[in-house]
Motif scaffolding. Structure first.
Motif, mmCIF file in Angstrom:
data_model
loop_
_atom_site.group_PDB
_atom_site.id
_atom_site.type_symbol
_atom_site.label_atom_id
_atom_site.label_comp_id
_atom_site.label_asym_id
_atom_site.label_seq_id
_atom_site.Cartn_x
_atom_site.Cartn_y
_atom_site.Cartn_z
ATOM 1 N N LEU A 87 -32.100 -47.305 29.631
ATOM 2 C CA LEU A 87 -30.946 -46.502 30.052
ATOM 3 C C LEU A 87 -29.988 -46.307 28.883
ATOM 4 C CD1 LEU A 87 -30.337 -48.146 33.546
ATOM 5 C CD2 LEU A 87 -31.675 -46.098 32.998
ATOM 6 N N ARG A 88 -29.831 -47.349 28.081
ATOM 7 C CA ARG A 88 -28.985 -47.255 26.892
ATOM 8 C C ARG A 88 -29.552 -46.224 25.924
ATOM 9 N NH1 ARG A 88 -28.330 -46.866 21.631
ATOM 10 N NH2 ARG A 88 -26.517 -47.905 20.830
ATOM 11 N N ALA A 89 -30.879 -46.218 25.755
ATOM 12 C CA ALA A 89 -31.524 -45.240 24.870
ATOM 13 C C ALA A 89 -31.282 -43.812 25.365
ATOM 14 C CB ALA A 89 -33.015 -45.527 24.756
ATOM 15 N N ALA A 90 -31.348 -43.623 26.673
ATOM 16 C CA ALA A 90 -31.073 -42.297 27.233
ATOM 17 C C ALA A 90 -29.619 -41.903 26.992
ATOM 18 C CB ALA A 90 -31.391 -42.274 28.726
ATOM 19 N N ALA A 91 -28.701 -42.843 27.164
ATOM 20 C CA ALA A 91 -27.279 -42.556 26.918
ATOM 21 C C ALA A 91 -27.052 -42.180 25.454
ATOM 22 C CB ALA A 91 -26.412 -43.748 27.314
ATOM 23 N N ALA A 92 -27.740 -42.845 24.530
ATOM 24 C CA ALA A 92 -27.615 -42.500 23.110
ATOM 25 C C ALA A 92 -28.141 -41.089 22.856
ATOM 26 C CB ALA A 92 -28.362 -43.516 22.247
ATOM 27 N N ALA A 93 -29.238 -40.737 23.506
ATOM 28 C CA ALA A 93 -29.768 -39.371 23.366
ATOM 29 C C ALA A 93 -28.788 -38.346 23.925
ATOM 30 C CB ALA A 93 -31.123 -39.258 24.074
ATOM 31 N N HIS A 94 -28.097 -38.706 25.004
ATOM 32 C CA HIS A 94 -27.099 -37.800 25.589
ATOM 33 C C HIS A 94 -25.942 -37.578 24.614
ATOM 34 C CE1 HIS A 94 -28.559 -39.219 29.785
ATOM 35 N NE2 HIS A 94 -29.397 -38.371 29.227
ATOM 36 N N VAL A 95 -25.503 -38.633 23.957
ATOM 37 C CA VAL A 95 -24.421 -38.504 22.977
ATOM 38 C C VAL A 95 -24.851 -37.540 21.872
ATOM 39 C CG1 VAL A 95 -23.059 -39.705 21.220
ATOM 40 C CG2 VAL A 95 -23.387 -40.749 23.461
ATOM 41 N N ARG A 96 -26.055 -37.729 21.364
ATOM 42 C CA ARG A 96 -26.548 -36.851 20.292
ATOM 43 C C ARG A 96 -26.631 -35.400 20.768
ATOM 44 N NH1 ARG A 96 -29.722 -41.325 19.484
ATOM 45 N NH2 ARG A 96 -31.465 -40.424 20.627
ATOM 46 N N ALA A 97 -27.170 -35.190 21.957
ATOM 47 C CA ALA A 97 -27.322 -33.828 22.470
ATOM 48 C C ALA A 97 -25.975 -33.163 22.736
ATOM 49 C CB ALA A 97 -28.157 -33.843 23.756
ATOM 50 N N LEU A 98 -25.046 -33.911 23.283
ATOM 51 C CA LEU A 98 -23.745 -33.328 23.624
ATOM 52 C C LEU A 98 -22.868 -33.086 22.410
ATOM 53 C CD1 LEU A 98 -22.992 -35.400 26.833
ATOM 54 C CD2 LEU A 98 -23.525 -32.961 26.730
ATOM 55 N N SER A 99 -23.020 -33.902 21.377
ATOM 56 C CA SER A 99 -22.155 -33.741 20.213
ATOM 57 C C SER A 99 -22.755 -32.847 19.152
ATOM 58 C CB SER A 99 -21.825 -35.108 19.616
ATOM 59 O OG SER A 99 -22.998 -35.730 19.144
ATOM 60 N N GLU A 100 -24.029 -32.571 19.211
ATOM 61 C CA GLU A 100 -24.718 -31.742 18.211
ATOM 62 C C GLU A 100 -24.353 -32.157 16.794
ATOM 63 O OE1 GLU A 100 -25.621 -27.561 20.482
ATOM 64 O OE2 GLU A 100 -24.173 -27.598 18.868
ATOM 65 N N GLY A 101 -24.387 -33.456 16.535
ATOM 66 C CA GLY A 101 -24.182 -33.961 15.187
ATOM 67 C C GLY A 101 -22.735 -34.140 14.764
ATOM 68 N N ASP A 102 -21.761 -33.981 15.673
ATOM 69 C CA ASP A 102 -20.366 -34.184 15.295
ATOM 70 C C ASP A 102 -20.148 -35.598 14.778
ATOM 71 O OD1 ASP A 102 -19.734 -31.628 16.015
ATOM 72 O OD2 ASP A 102 -18.903 -32.175 17.956
ATOM 73 N N ARG A 103 -20.546 -36.568 15.573
ATOM 74 C CA ARG A 103 -20.469 -37.980 15.181
ATOM 75 C C ARG A 103 -21.762 -38.621 15.650
ATOM 76 N NH1 ARG A 103 -14.937 -40.020 17.745
ATOM 77 N NH2 ARG A 103 -15.506 -38.544 19.325
ATOM 78 N N PRO A 104 -22.401 -39.423 14.830
ATOM 79 C CA PRO A 104 -23.652 -40.044 15.262
ATOM 80 C C PRO A 104 -23.421 -41.078 16.345
ATOM 81 C CG PRO A 104 -22.989 -40.907 13.133
ATOM 82 C CD PRO A 104 -22.022 -39.790 13.485
#
Length: 186
Positions: A87-104
């Motif tokens: 679930l944590r891995a999915a949340a990390a993927a969501h951060v990446r997708a939503l920010s489009e590289g703004d902040r890792p």
């Protein structure tokens, strides 16, 4: 059209408007003044771009907060790793997708305390997870519901492609909340 394509189109439109605004007149009298309609269109394009950027920051921050809660729970309760790490891995993927590289997104090693120091603009360290593993899971479920609600609230203001992404992430957050609470009983 993807949201990245939309942003590129808006940027290209603004650039074309700027080029038109600095163009020469046919009589050689110098640059022509932009019409009120051109000025209004340029202002509107800038307003839309700023609003979309703010929406993306809010959405990424909501997922980033959830990710921090996962990291805190994993740091406090390593025995939950099998259940919580996917679930944590999915949340990390969501951060990446939503920010489009703004902040890792923070690395998985953040849960073990070996992450690089946070930037000066980052908030203070997240609060620790509850000492009881069951309470930590309930808190994670509440954080997942909160993030899901935040993403759902942004749907109407989001451009179509980003709204679809937000809806998917919101649904995933609701699934996370279920898996962290009710799913364990099934």
């Amino acid at each position: 059209m993807t949201t990245t394509g939309r942003r590129t189109l808006l940027t290209a439109g603004a650039s074309a408007a700027a080029a038109a605004l600095t163009g020469c007149t046919s009589d050689g009298a110098g640059p022509r003044r932009p019409s009120p309609a051109e000025e209004a269109a340029a202002r509107e394009a800038e307003r839309v771009a700023r609003a979309e950027a703010a929406l993306r920051r809010r959405a990424a921050d909501a997922s980033r907060t959830l990710l921090e809660r996962y990291d805190a729970a994993l740091a406090a309760h390593p025995a939950l790793r099998t259940r919580v790490a996917p679930l944590r891995a999915a949340a990390a993927a969501h951060v990446r997708a939503l920010s489009e590289g703004d902040r890792p997104a923070p690395s998985p090693s953040a849960a073990s305390g070996t992450a690089a120091p946070a930037a000066s603009t980052a908030p203070a360290a997240p609060r620790p997870a509850p000492a009881d593993p069951a309470a930590a899971l309930r808190e994670l479920a509440a954080a997942a519901r909160t993030a899901s609600g935040a993403h759902t609230a942004e749907l109407l203001a989001a451009p179509p492609e980003y709204a679809r992404l937000l809806a998917s992430v919101a649904a995933a957050g609701a699934a996370h909340a279920y898996l962290l609470t009710e799913g364990a009983r099934a």
